[in-house]
Design a protein around this motif. Structure first.
Motif, PDB file in Angstrom:
ATOM      1  N   ASN A  51       0.816  -1.216   0.000  1.00 27.85           N
ATOM      2  CA  ASN A  51       0.000   0.000   0.000  1.00 27.85           C
ATOM      3  C   ASN A  51       0.844   1.258   0.000  1.00 27.85           C
ATOM      4  N   MET A  52       1.949   1.239   0.719  1.00 23.43           N
ATOM      5  CA  MET A  52       2.828   2.412   0.763  1.00 23.43           C
ATOM      6  C   MET A  52       3.517   2.650  -0.568  1.00 23.43           C
ATOM      7  N   ASN A  55       0.400   3.765  -2.887  1.00 25.87           N
ATOM      8  CA  ASN A  55      -0.149   5.046  -2.445  1.00 25.87           C
ATOM      9  C   ASN A  55       0.772   5.676  -1.402  1.00 25.87           C
ATOM     10  N   LYS A  56       1.492   6.711  -1.803  1.00 25.83           N
ATOM     11  CA  LYS A  56       2.453   7.366  -0.901  1.00 25.83           C
ATOM     12  C   LYS A  56       1.764   8.012   0.295  1.00 25.83           C
ATOM     13  N   LYS A  57       0.464   8.323   0.158  1.00 17.91           N
ATOM     14  CA  LYS A  57      -0.265   8.987   1.245  1.00 17.91           C
ATOM     15  C   LYS A  57      -1.031   8.009   2.127  1.00 17.91           C
ATOM     16  N   TYR A  58      -0.752   6.734   1.984  1.00 18.63           N
ATOM     17  CA  TYR A  58      -1.485   5.736   2.753  1.00 18.63           C
ATOM     18  C   TYR A  58      -1.289   5.944   4.250  1.00 18.63           C
ATOM     19  N   LYS A  59      -2.384   5.860   5.011  1.00 18.45           N
ATOM     20  CA  LYS A  59      -2.344   6.023   6.461  1.00 18.45           C
ATOM     21  C   LYS A  59      -2.996   4.820   7.139  1.00 18.45           C
ATOM     22  N   LYS A  62      -7.168   6.011  10.324  1.00 19.73           N
ATOM     23  CA  LYS A  62      -8.070   6.769   9.461  1.00 19.73           C
ATOM     24  C   LYS A  62      -9.244   7.401  10.208  1.00 19.73           C
TER      25      LYS A  62
END
Length: 257
Positions: A51-52, A55-59, A62
């Protein structure tokens, strides 16, 4: 060439893990889920890394519920951090178990948010798991043909002179509550099912669940069943049940077994 959906792979792995836990039950007196726990943690690490990368903005966090779940799980680390444990091995085992719960929570949360069709796959996995638990539990209080299988999986044989429906959980109350939970999911899916074989499947699941609850002789669960189903019917009748509304939104799901 058709592009592979990475989430489909993780959904299959998550469902496999969920089903495995219906066969290998980690009882307090004997832990036989180490291999599954390790597998789940490896999958979770791979999931986070994937996921990272995608998607670089994955958190991971949430919402506020996520914070609560994470704090609850990490509370199991307190004894190890401050060295107040009485048994180091047992403490580490419980930390691993709670970490796996957090891992499964995060993966299921994400894949359901990604595409709501995955809810269907998870519910089907849980309902099939309950059939497995029912068959093994019924066998346990009758002919006990499957005892060799239970020994092979490392599940503990619990003394059951009263012939209560313990199944592989080893505890009648725990088994009854689990079956009640699955029955609620199954009834919800039955209400929105359109295909005959789908309705039949969930009918069978609910029947097995109810039989298991009755022969568990868990009086507390019997009372909970009456209360929950009364509220369930009330909310459905008044069209205020949030759970039913969610299921109605998923009526386009395809039947996949």
């Amino acid at each position: 060439m058709k592009k592979i959906n990475i989430y489909n792979i993780f959904v299959i792995l998550v469902c496999l893990i969920l089903f495995s836990y219906s066969i290998f039950i980690g009882l307090p007196i004997k832990n036989n889920t180490n291999a599954i726990n390790l597998f789940a943690l490896v999958i979770f690490i791979a999931y986070i890394i994937t996921n990272m990368i995608i998607n670089k903005k994955y958190k991971i966090i949430k919402n506020k519920i996520d914070i609560f779940v994470i704090l609850l799980v990490f509370s199991s680390y307190i004894a190890l951090i401050f060295k107040t444990y009485s048994n180091l091995e047992a403490t580490i085992e419980y930390i691993i178990k709670y970490t796996v719960i957090l891992s499964m929570y995060i993966m299921i949360r994400d894949i359901v948010i990604k595409d709501k069709k995955y809810i269907n796959y998870i519910i089907i996995t849980l309902t099939i798991s309950s059939i497995n638990i029912f068959i093994l539990g019924l066998d346990n209080i009758t002919y006990n043909i499957g005892q060799d299988f239970l020994n092979l999986t490392g599940n503990v044989e619990v003394l059951n002179q009263d012939k209560r429906f313990n199944s592989i959980f080893g505890y009648a109350n725990t088994t009854a509550i689990y079956m009640l939970t699955i029955s609620i999911l199954a009834i919800g899916k039955y209400l929105v099912a359109k295909k005959g074989k789908e309705k039949m499947f969930y009918n069978v699941v609910v029947f097995f669940n109810m039989v298991a609850i009755m022969i568990s002789y868990s009086r507390a669960t019997w009372l909970i069943v009456i209360i929950i189903y009364f509220l369930y019917i009330f909310f459905m009748k008044n069209k205020k049940g949030k759970y039913l509304e969610i299921l109605l939104r998923t009526r386009h799901f395809k039947w996949n077994l």
